[in-house]
Design a protein around this motif. Structure first.
Motif, PDB file in Angstrom:
ATOM      1  N   ALA A   1       0.738  -1.221  -0.107  1.00  0.00           N
ATOM      2  CA  ALA A   1      -0.089   0.185   0.045  1.00  0.00           C
ATOM      3  C   ALA A   1       0.914   1.080   0.126  1.00  0.00           C
ATOM      4  CB  ALA A   1      -1.011  -0.092   1.297  1.00  0.00           C
TER       5      ALA A   1
ATOM      6  N   THR B   1      -6.956  -5.511  -1.689  1.00  0.00           N
ATOM      7  CA  THR B   1      -6.253  -4.850  -2.686  1.00  0.00           C
ATOM      8  C   THR B   1      -6.728  -4.050  -3.490  1.00  0.00           C
ATOM      9  OG1 THR B   1      -4.410  -6.538  -2.085  1.00  0.00           O
ATOM     10  CG2 THR B   1      -4.169  -5.157  -4.164  1.00  0.00           C
TER      11      THR B   1
ATOM     12  N   ARG C   1      -3.151   1.148  -3.819  1.00  0.00           N
ATOM     13  CA  ARG C   1      -3.617   2.088  -2.818  1.00  0.00           C
ATOM     14  C   ARG C   1      -3.844   1.203  -1.550  1.00  0.00           C
ATOM     15  NH1 ARG C   1      -3.303   6.802  -5.319  1.00  0.00           N
ATOM     16  NH2 ARG C   1      -3.992   6.736  -7.519  1.00  0.00           N
ATOM     17  N   THR C   2      -4.253  -0.101  -1.678  1.00  0.00           N
ATOM     18  CA  THR C   2      -4.557  -0.655  -0.295  1.00  0.00           C
ATOM     19  C   THR C   2      -3.865  -2.302  -0.460  1.00  0.00           C
ATOM     20  OG1 THR C   2      -6.729  -1.146  -0.937  1.00  0.00           O
ATOM     21  CG2 THR C   2      -6.247   0.657   0.331  1.00  0.00           C
TER      22      THR C   2
END
Length: 213
Positions: free
Chosen positions: A143, A166, A203-204
């Protein structure tokens, strides 16, 4: 300033001598993981540290380990709870805190071992992690991390989520994503194409991104 360490794994499918020489030249230190020593010797290279139980290295390699004078040896009992790669990554952490890792000879051989290698490299959160083979280079992205790819127009690119939750953004590819969720090990990001300078950002979660040369 953090250094870069080449970790030559013990897969029976080895990288070419040309690739090994290039990677060794780009890195500050070289760690041989068991049979990875044979790959280095075949390319006319040495290592700074050997880590392993010497159960798969050749007789010639084992003789070098037994009488090592040009490199350090961390030899382990074959009856252990951890793989040689896990022990090698621990050695990297101790010797060169915060070192960037480039792993090679890591993806061939047994599929269960290949998954274990990916899991271990994903767990190395100290610095960027790359996997470099003759026809593909991969990077594990967590991330907030991104990868910019230049000069590879027309190359195949894939990204696969290796953690739940994700989400990724991609630009400069044939099919672009913007904060798009990727299912765990799903095929959403498989076989894309680089069209210009590409930027991939996780991003995640965590993902592994592959660029085929």
């Amino acid at each position: 300033m953090a250094c870069k360490v080449l970790v030559v794994c013990g897969s029976p499918v080895v990288a070419s001598a040309d690739l090994l020489r290039r990677l060794a030249g780009e890195c500050d230190h070289v760690v041989a993981v068991d049979r990875g020593l044979d790959a280095l010797l075949g390319a006319g290279l040495g290592c700074d540290v050997y880590v392993g139980d010497a159960d798969t290295v050749s007789d010639a390699g084992r003789e070098l380990v037994d009488a090592a004078t040009d490199f350090e040896v961390e030899r382990h009992d074959p009856y252990k709870d951890y793989t040689d790669l896990a022990l090698a990554l621990d050695s990297v952490r101790r010797r060169w805190p915060g070192a960037e890792v480039v792993a090679t000879c890591a993806t061939g051989g047994r599929p269960d071992m290949a998954l274990s290698v990916l899991g271990l490299l994903t767990g190395y959160e100290d610095a960027p992690v790359w996997i470099a083979e003759d026809k593909v280079v991969a990077r594990i992205l967590r991330a907030g991390e991104s990868w910019t790819i230049e000069g590879h127009e027309g190359s195949t690119f894939s990204i696969i989520a290796i953690a739940p939750g994700t989400a990724v953004s991609e630009h400069g590819l044939e099919w672009e994503l913007d904060h798009a969720p990727l299912g765990l090990l799903a095929d959403t990001g498989i076989s894309n194409v680089v069209r210009s300078t590409a930027t991939i950002k996780v991003r995640t979660g965590s993902a592994i991104a592959y660029l085929y040369m």
